[in-house]
Design an enzyme around this catalytic site. Structure first.
Site: not given
Length: 260
Positions: A66, A111, A114, A134
């Site tokens: 992200a 991300g 993911e 994270e």
């Protein structure tokens, strides 16, 4: 429509959707997530598209995570909305009804991992790296990482990767079942294209039935999953593609599936 951070290209029945922020290692900001969601919804609605390849621009990263610079000032309410938007994208990919191949040439972190896990088949370069880092930011995965990683690799591996936050190489990702295949970098594009061509030539309704049976049925108890499979098997017998496939087999010729 034109996108700022996403490109699309068609090759026969195969559409490639590319995250195009190589200067940011294809990091997912909110605009990119919205564009990807729309791009996949367009692919779902386009009957000419039978297979989607998801890629990242440049050589270094599929998606490196992200966009942290965007997140620093978020309040919890904004973070919750952003998490839901990311999860909506992943569900859109997972439930597309058409095969999605993740072409992973470099970093797939946070991300990005993911996003890769939402694809139905993941093919990685031997240079690829995967991780959920994270924890180093004082965060937890927010786009489905805790859930899909557990389903793909098991609770132990999911806890290790999420708690320690350390990336793993493509070979270990393959052993854990996170990726289906690892190939030399120079063979990645040809391998993914050949796989996409094979899927594009298959019966679209049968592909959709398999995706639904595996993704939806696997979340049920075994009896419910088997009932789901039986229903899909029976529905296939109402299709022209089933009649074409069985006829072609008996006539020893290559089938031509129309998605009907």
């Amino acid at each position: 429509m034109a996108f700022r951070h996403v490109t699309t290209a068609n090759r026969a029945a195969v559409r490639t959707i590319t995250v195009n922020r190589p200067d940011k290692l294809n990091a997912l900001n909110q605009e990119t997530i919205a564009e990807l969601t729309l791009a996949f919804r367009q692919a779902a609605q386009d009957d000419a598209v039978r297979v989607v390849i998801l890629a990242g621009a440049g050589e270094k990263a599929f998606v490196a995570g992200a966009d942290i610079s965007e997140m620093t000032g978020w309040a919890p309410v904004k973070a919750q909305a952003a998490s839901r938007a990311g999860q909506d994208l992943m569900l859109t990919i997972e439930r597309l009804g058409k095969p999605v191949i993740g072409k992973i040439q470099g970093y797939a972190l946070g991300g990005g991992m993911e996003l890769a896990m939402a694809c139905h088949i993941r093919v990685a370069s031997e240079k690829a790296r995967f991780g959920q880092p994270e924890i180093g930011l004082g965060l937890i995965p927010g786009f489905g990482g805790t859930q899909r990683l557990t389903r793909l690799a098991g609770r132990g591996a999911a806890l290790e990767l999420c708690l320690l936050g350390q990336p793993i190489d493509a070979a270990r990702a393959e052993r854990l079942g996170i990726v289906a295949r690892v190939v030399p970098s120079e063979e990645l594009e040809a391998t993914v294209d050949a796989m996409a061509d094979q899927l594009a030539a298959a019966a679209p309704l049968a592909l959709k039935g398999i995706l639904e049976a595996v993704i939806e049925g696997a979340e049920c108890a075994i009896d419910q999953g088997l009932a789901f499979e039986t229903q899909g098997f029976a529905i296939a017998f109402s299709t022209e593609d089933m009649r074409e496939g069985t006829s072609a087999f008996l006539e020893r010729r290559k089938p031509s599936f129309k998605g009907a």
